[in-house]
Write a protein that holds these residues in place. Structure first.
Motif, PDB file in Angstrom:
ATOM      1  N   GLU A  47      44.703  51.607  46.258  1.00 32.32           N
ATOM      2  CA  GLU A  47      44.722  52.695  45.285  1.00 32.32           C
ATOM      3  C   GLU A  47      43.856  52.357  44.072  1.00 32.32           C
ATOM      4  OE1 GLU A  47      48.473  53.998  43.053  1.00 32.32           O
ATOM      5  OE2 GLU A  47      48.422  55.258  44.855  1.00 32.32           O
ATOM      6  N   LYS A  48      43.875  51.065  43.675  1.00 36.08           N
ATOM      7  CA  LYS A  48      43.153  50.677  42.469  1.00 36.08           C
ATOM      8  C   LYS A  48      42.842  49.183  42.513  1.00 36.08           C
ATOM      9  CE  LYS A  48      43.758  50.478  37.466  1.00 36.08           C
ATOM     10  NZ  LYS A  48      44.704  50.618  36.369  1.00 36.08           N
ATOM     11  N   VAL A  49      41.667  48.819  41.996  1.00 36.25           N
ATOM     12  CA  VAL A  49      41.294  47.421  41.801  1.00 36.25           C
ATOM     13  C   VAL A  49      41.000  47.249  40.322  1.00 36.25           C
ATOM     14  CG1 VAL A  49      39.628  45.596  42.330  1.00 36.25           C
ATOM     15  CG2 VAL A  49      40.315  47.204  44.126  1.00 36.25           C
ATOM     16  N   ALA A  50      41.625  46.262  39.689  1.00 39.82           N
ATOM     17  CA  ALA A  50      41.405  46.005  38.260  1.00 39.82           C
ATOM     18  C   ALA A  50      41.047  44.541  38.057  1.00 39.82           C
ATOM     19  CB  ALA A  50      42.666  46.345  37.471  1.00 39.82           C
ATOM     20  N   ILE A  71      54.644  51.089  46.518  1.00 36.75           N
ATOM     21  CA  ILE A  71      53.607  50.459  45.709  1.00 36.75           C
ATOM     22  C   ILE A  71      53.735  48.935  45.807  1.00 36.75           C
ATOM     23  CG2 ILE A  71      52.679  50.179  43.368  1.00 36.75           C
ATOM     24  CD1 ILE A  71      52.311  53.004  44.367  1.00 36.75           C
ATOM     25  N   GLU A  72      52.605  48.289  46.014  1.00 35.48           N
ATOM     26  CA  GLU A  72      52.546  46.834  46.078  1.00 35.48           C
ATOM     27  C   GLU A  72      51.358  46.380  45.255  1.00 35.48           C
ATOM     28  OE1 GLU A  72      51.674  43.354  49.403  1.00 35.48           O
ATOM     29  OE2 GLU A  72      51.812  45.435  50.049  1.00 35.48           O
ATOM     30  N   LYS A  73      51.496  45.267  44.538  1.00 34.02           N
ATOM     31  CA  LYS A  73      50.381  44.703  43.774  1.00 34.02           C
ATOM     32  C   LYS A  73      50.115  43.294  44.288  1.00 34.02           C
ATOM     33  CE  LYS A  73      50.652  47.375  39.630  1.00 34.02           C
ATOM     34  NZ  LYS A  73      50.272  47.451  38.264  1.00 34.02           N
ATOM     35  N   ARG A  74      48.832  42.998  44.450  1.00 38.19           N
ATOM     36  CA  ARG A  74      48.412  41.655  44.867  1.00 38.19           C
ATOM     37  C   ARG A  74      47.382  41.143  43.880  1.00 38.19           C
ATOM     38  NH1 ARG A  74      47.310  42.112  51.318  1.00 38.19           N
ATOM     39  NH2 ARG A  74      49.216  43.205  51.854  1.00 38.19           N
ATOM     40  N   GLU A  75      47.468  39.855  43.588  1.00 39.74           N
ATOM     41  CA  GLU A  75      46.481  39.223  42.719  1.00 39.74           C
ATOM     42  C   GLU A  75      45.596  38.309  43.543  1.00 39.74           C
ATOM     43  OE1 GLU A  75      48.384  37.362  39.378  1.00 39.74           O
ATOM     44  OE2 GLU A  75      48.530  39.280  38.338  1.00 39.74           O
ATOM     45  N   LEU A  90      39.913  37.355  37.975  1.00 42.53           N
ATOM     46  CA  LEU A  90      41.269  37.556  38.467  1.00 42.53           C
ATOM     47  C   LEU A  90      41.428  39.047  38.738  1.00 42.53           C
ATOM     48  CD1 LEU A  90      44.105  36.577  39.132  1.00 42.53           C
ATOM     49  CD2 LEU A  90      44.689  36.881  36.724  1.00 42.53           C
ATOM     50  N   LEU A  91      41.623  39.394  39.993  1.00 43.37           N
ATOM     51  CA  LEU A  91      41.716  40.792  40.406  1.00 43.37           C
ATOM     52  C   LEU A  91      43.162  41.167  40.677  1.00 43.37           C
ATOM     53  CD1 LEU A  91      38.853  40.753  43.071  1.00 43.37           C
ATOM     54  CD2 LEU A  91      38.657  41.330  40.647  1.00 43.37           C
ATOM     55  N   THR A  92      43.506  42.388  40.319  1.00 44.20           N
ATOM     56  CA  THR A  92      44.802  42.954  40.673  1.00 44.20           C
ATOM     57  C   THR A  92      44.540  44.166  41.538  1.00 44.20           C
ATOM     58  OG1 THR A  92      45.761  42.204  38.592  1.00 44.20           O
ATOM     59  CG2 THR A  92      46.969  43.901  39.804  1.00 44.20           C
ATOM     60  N   VAL A  93      45.085  44.136  42.750  1.00 39.52           N
ATOM     61  CA  VAL A  93      44.890  45.232  43.695  1.00 39.52           C
ATOM     62  C   VAL A  93      46.215  45.974  43.826  1.00 39.52           C
ATOM     63  CG1 VAL A  93      44.192  45.862  46.041  1.00 39.52           C
ATOM     64  CG2 VAL A  93      43.218  43.823  44.957  1.00 39.52           C
ATOM     65  N   THR A  94      46.166  47.282  43.602  1.00 41.25           N
ATOM     66  CA  THR A  94      47.352  48.114  43.770  1.00 41.25           C
ATOM     67  C   THR A  94      47.227  48.855  45.083  1.00 41.25           C
ATOM     68  OG1 THR A  94      47.486  48.414  41.377  1.00 41.25           O
ATOM     69  CG2 THR A  94      48.762  49.935  42.736  1.00 41.25           C
ATOM     70  N   LYS A  97      38.286  44.658  50.830  1.00 38.12           N
ATOM     71  CA  LYS A  97      38.156  44.040  52.152  1.00 38.12           C
ATOM     72  C   LYS A  97      39.215  42.956  52.367  1.00 38.12           C
ATOM     73  CE  LYS A  97      34.728  41.922  55.132  1.00 38.12           C
ATOM     74  NZ  LYS A  97      33.386  41.393  55.241  1.00 38.12           N
ATOM     75  N   GLU A  98      39.471  42.159  51.347  1.00 35.45           N
ATOM     76  CA  GLU A  98      40.403  41.039  51.479  1.00 35.45           C
ATOM     77  C   GLU A  98      41.835  41.494  51.752  1.00 35.45           C
ATOM     78  OE1 GLU A  98      41.542  37.007  51.656  1.00 35.45           O
ATOM     79  OE2 GLU A  98      39.610  38.009  51.889  1.00 35.45           O
ATOM     80  N   VAL A  99      42.254  42.606  51.180  1.00 35.68           N
ATOM     81  CA  VAL A  99      43.639  43.047  51.393  1.00 35.68           C
ATOM     82  C   VAL A  99      43.797  43.926  52.632  1.00 35.68           C
ATOM     83  CG1 VAL A  99      44.286  42.824  48.962  1.00 35.68           C
ATOM     84  CG2 VAL A  99      43.511  45.034  49.829  1.00 35.68           C
ATOM     85  N   THR A 100      42.704  44.471  53.156  1.00 36.17           N
ATOM     86  CA  THR A 100      42.818  45.344  54.328  1.00 36.17           C
ATOM     87  C   THR A 100      42.311  44.694  55.614  1.00 36.17           C
ATOM     88  OG1 THR A 100      40.690  46.385  53.848  1.00 36.17           O
ATOM     89  CG2 THR A 100      42.663  47.470  52.969  1.00 36.17           C
ATOM     90  N   ASN A 101      41.250  43.884  55.522  1.00 36.95           N
ATOM     91  CA  ASN A 101      40.666  43.259  56.705  1.00 36.95           C
ATOM     92  C   ASN A 101      39.963  41.964  56.301  1.00 36.95           C
ATOM     93  OD1 ASN A 101      39.699  42.836  59.323  1.00 36.95           O
ATOM     94  ND2 ASN A 101      37.862  44.017  58.958  1.00 36.95           N
ATOM     95  N   PRO A 102      40.734  40.898  56.019  1.00 34.80           N
ATOM     96  CA  PRO A 102      40.098  39.669  55.546  1.00 34.80           C
ATOM     97  C   PRO A 102      39.240  39.010  56.626  1.00 34.80           C
ATOM     98  CG  PRO A 102      42.439  39.320  55.922  1.00 34.80           C
ATOM     99  CD  PRO A 102      42.177  40.786  56.116  1.00 34.80           C
TER     100      PRO A 102
END
Length: 124
Positions: A30-33, A4-8, A19-23, A46-51
């Motif tokens: 898995e989740k965008v909050a 598990i990794e979280k990115r803001e 302010l987005l938190t991507v899990t 898109k930003e975390v998989t293919n910017p």
């Protein structure tokens, strides 16, 4: 095994700037909050998989009423191709007349995306 990794991120999909938190689980979203609209979720995935980015710059004009015209990629390109795209753009010498929307470079840096004029130039 879960990894598990979280990115803001700050969303640029609309003026709200959420302010987005991507899990991510094993590299998959898995989740965008934190988003208040659907654009935020799409942007985060898109930003975390293919910017990708739209590239803007200028091109030198030959024989025109101005020395440079502004240009941009017609669509967004992979972020890792930006420097190669800029190198290609810097090699362009466009002959006037130039109209807004004219394609000044096709297939920039092998992306399949054209570079188009966003400013015109009349012939001298």
């Amino acid at each position: 095994m879960e990894l598990i990794e979280k990115r803001e991120l700050i969303c640029i999909g609309c003026p709200m700037g959420c302010l987005l938190t991507v899990t991510l689980n094993q590299g998959k979203v898995e989740k965008v909050a934190g988003n208040t609209c659907s654009k935020g979720e799409a942007y985060a995935k898109k930003e975390v998989t293919n910017p990708t980015r739209i590239v803007t710059s200028t091109v030198r004009v030959e024989g025109g009423d101005r020395q440079f015209v502004s240009v941009k990629t017609k669509e967004d390109i992979p972020k890792d191709k930006i420097y190669a795209c800029m190198k290609a753009i810097n090699g362009i010498r466009a002959k006037a007349p130039i109209k807004i929307g004219d394609v000044l470079l096709e297939n920039a840096a092998g992306t399949g995306v054209s570079v188009v004029a966003t400013k015109g130039a009349a012939a001298e």
